[in-house]
Scaffold this active site. Sequence first.
Site, PDB file in Angstrom:
ATOM      1  N   HIS A 156      31.851  75.526  56.730  1.00 57.39           N
ATOM      2  CA  HIS A 156      31.105  74.513  56.747  1.00 57.39           C
ATOM      3  C   HIS A 156      31.174  73.739  58.123  1.00 57.39           C
ATOM      4  O   HIS A 156      30.317  72.787  58.423  1.00 57.39           O
ATOM      5  CB  HIS A 156      31.883  73.640  55.493  1.00 57.39           C
ATOM      6  CG  HIS A 156      31.353  73.969  54.159  1.00 57.39           C
ATOM      7  ND1 HIS A 156      30.235  73.908  53.798  1.00 57.39           N
ATOM      8  CD2 HIS A 156      32.223  74.720  53.168  1.00 57.39           C
ATOM      9  CE1 HIS A 156      30.046  74.322  52.529  1.00 57.39           C
ATOM     10  NE2 HIS A 156      31.195  74.549  52.196  1.00 57.39           N
ATOM     11  N   GLY A 167      38.651  73.987  47.916  1.00 55.91           N
ATOM     12  CA  GLY A 167      38.642  73.890  49.489  1.00 55.91           C
ATOM     13  C   GLY A 167      37.570  72.665  49.247  1.00 55.91           C
ATOM     14  O   GLY A 167      36.517  72.661  48.467  1.00 55.91           O
ATOM     15  N   CYS A 176      30.370  77.366  45.770  1.00 52.89           N
ATOM     16  CA  CYS A 176      30.405  76.314  46.870  1.00 52.89           C
ATOM     17  C   CYS A 176      30.211  75.145  45.821  1.00 52.89           C
ATOM     18  O   CYS A 176      29.098  74.970  45.131  1.00 52.89           O
ATOM     19  CB  CYS A 176      29.590  76.603  48.147  1.00 52.89           C
ATOM     20  SG  CYS A 176      29.624  75.113  49.325  1.00 52.89           S
ATOM     21  N   LEU A 177      31.156  74.051  46.152  1.00 58.12           N
ATOM     22  CA  LEU A 177      30.640  72.828  45.372  1.00 58.12           C
ATOM     23  C   LEU A 177      29.459  72.431  45.718  1.00 58.12           C
ATOM     24  O   LEU A 177      28.800  71.450  44.858  1.00 58.12           O
ATOM     25  CB  LEU A 177      31.907  71.638  45.671  1.00 58.12           C
ATOM     26  CG  LEU A 177      33.161  72.048  45.210  1.00 58.12           C
ATOM     27  CD1 LEU A 177      34.238  71.062  45.599  1.00 58.12           C
ATOM     28  CD2 LEU A 177      33.162  72.317  43.813  1.00 58.12           C
ATOM     29  N   GLN A 227      31.106  68.037  53.562  1.00 59.16           N
ATOM     30  CA  GLN A 227      30.635  67.888  52.033  1.00 59.16           C
ATOM     31  C   GLN A 227      30.790  66.501  51.465  1.00 59.16           C
ATOM     32  O   GLN A 227      30.419  66.477  50.388  1.00 59.16           O
ATOM     33  CB  GLN A 227      31.426  68.858  51.387  1.00 59.16           C
ATOM     34  CG  GLN A 227      31.175  70.456  51.542  1.00 59.16           C
ATOM     35  CD  GLN A 227      31.809  71.523  50.665  1.00 59.16           C
ATOM     36  OE1 GLN A 227      33.148  71.550  51.102  1.00 59.16           O
ATOM     37  NE2 GLN A 227      31.344  71.947  49.839  1.00 59.16           N
ATOM     38  N   HIS A 287      35.648  80.191  54.369  1.00 57.53           N
ATOM     39  CA  HIS A 287      34.708  79.540  53.679  1.00 57.53           C
ATOM     40  C   HIS A 287      34.589  77.977  54.159  1.00 57.53           C
ATOM     41  O   HIS A 287      33.548  77.583  54.689  1.00 57.53           O
ATOM     42  CB  HIS A 287      34.795  79.382  52.208  1.00 57.53           C
ATOM     43  CG  HIS A 287      33.743  78.827  51.460  1.00 57.53           C
ATOM     44  ND1 HIS A 287      32.979  79.691  50.633  1.00 57.53           N
ATOM     45  CD2 HIS A 287      33.608  77.522  51.337  1.00 57.53           C
ATOM     46  CE1 HIS A 287      32.113  78.538  50.071  1.00 57.53           C
ATOM     47  NE2 HIS A 287      32.584  77.361  50.287  1.00 57.53           N
ATOM     48  N   GLU A 288      35.674  77.442  54.228  1.00 56.79           N
ATOM     49  CA  GLU A 288      35.762  76.030  54.617  1.00 56.79           C
ATOM     50  C   GLU A 288      35.414  75.827  56.062  1.00 56.79           C
ATOM     51  O   GLU A 288      34.630  74.986  56.516  1.00 56.79           O
ATOM     52  CB  GLU A 288      37.190  75.379  54.243  1.00 56.79           C
ATOM     53  CG  GLU A 288      37.285  75.176  52.737  1.00 56.79           C
ATOM     54  CD  GLU A 288      36.207  75.114  51.997  1.00 56.79           C
ATOM     55  OE1 GLU A 288      35.605  73.963  52.363  1.00 56.79           O
ATOM     56  OE2 GLU A 288      36.027  75.281  50.837  1.00 56.79           O
TER      57      GLU A 288
HETATM   58 NI    NI Z   1      31.589  75.434  50.184  1.00 58.08          NI
END
Ligand code: NI
Length: 191
Positions: free
Chosen positions: A147, A45, A101-102, A50, A143-144
């Site tokens: 953000h 995701g 998380c990226l 991000q 999760h997304e």
């Molecule tokens: Ni994340």
Amino acid sequence: MVKPVVAFGDPVLKAEAVEIEKNHLGLDSLIDDMWETMYDAEGVGLAAPQVGESIRLFVVDGSPFSEGEDGDEGCDNFKRVMINPVIFESSTDESVMEEGCLSIPGIREVVSRPNEIKIEYFDHNWDLVEEHLKGIAARIVQHEYDHLDGIMITDHIPAVKRRLLHGKLRDIGLGKVPVDYRMRLPKGKIR
Ligand code: NI
């Protein structure tokens, strides 16, 4: 085009993202870039903040979980673009799972989340969609969605534990943590 992933410490990750209009400039190419960036970084995701865009949009592809874990029904064909999403119902029962998380490479945290959600969003064609999600799909989406409200996995853990992470988080912002995808560091550097 693969974009650098914004690293922990950048204010864009803490901001509340804004809804967008159908004629949002460059939306199609942004969505294409987000897919490319997500797959390049082997994520499931990616939210617009991000890649530095403070708008309410994310992409998810749960296929790495297609086998399903622990009796979960899996994520076959769970690939979505969600624009201006609203979670309007969450189950009271929750479960815990380790998440990464990226934007926070090298850190994984156990996060408790509702098992099921109901969400409404616009898809890539601006059709309004309502979905009832469970298991891994519900988790990835939550999760997304976090953000978009400036919430990260480190906000889900007790303050004491977060304090212990301080050094590691600082190192991520300084670019000292090895990653095999491009990142944008808080000082504006690309690595
Ligand atoms: Ni994340």
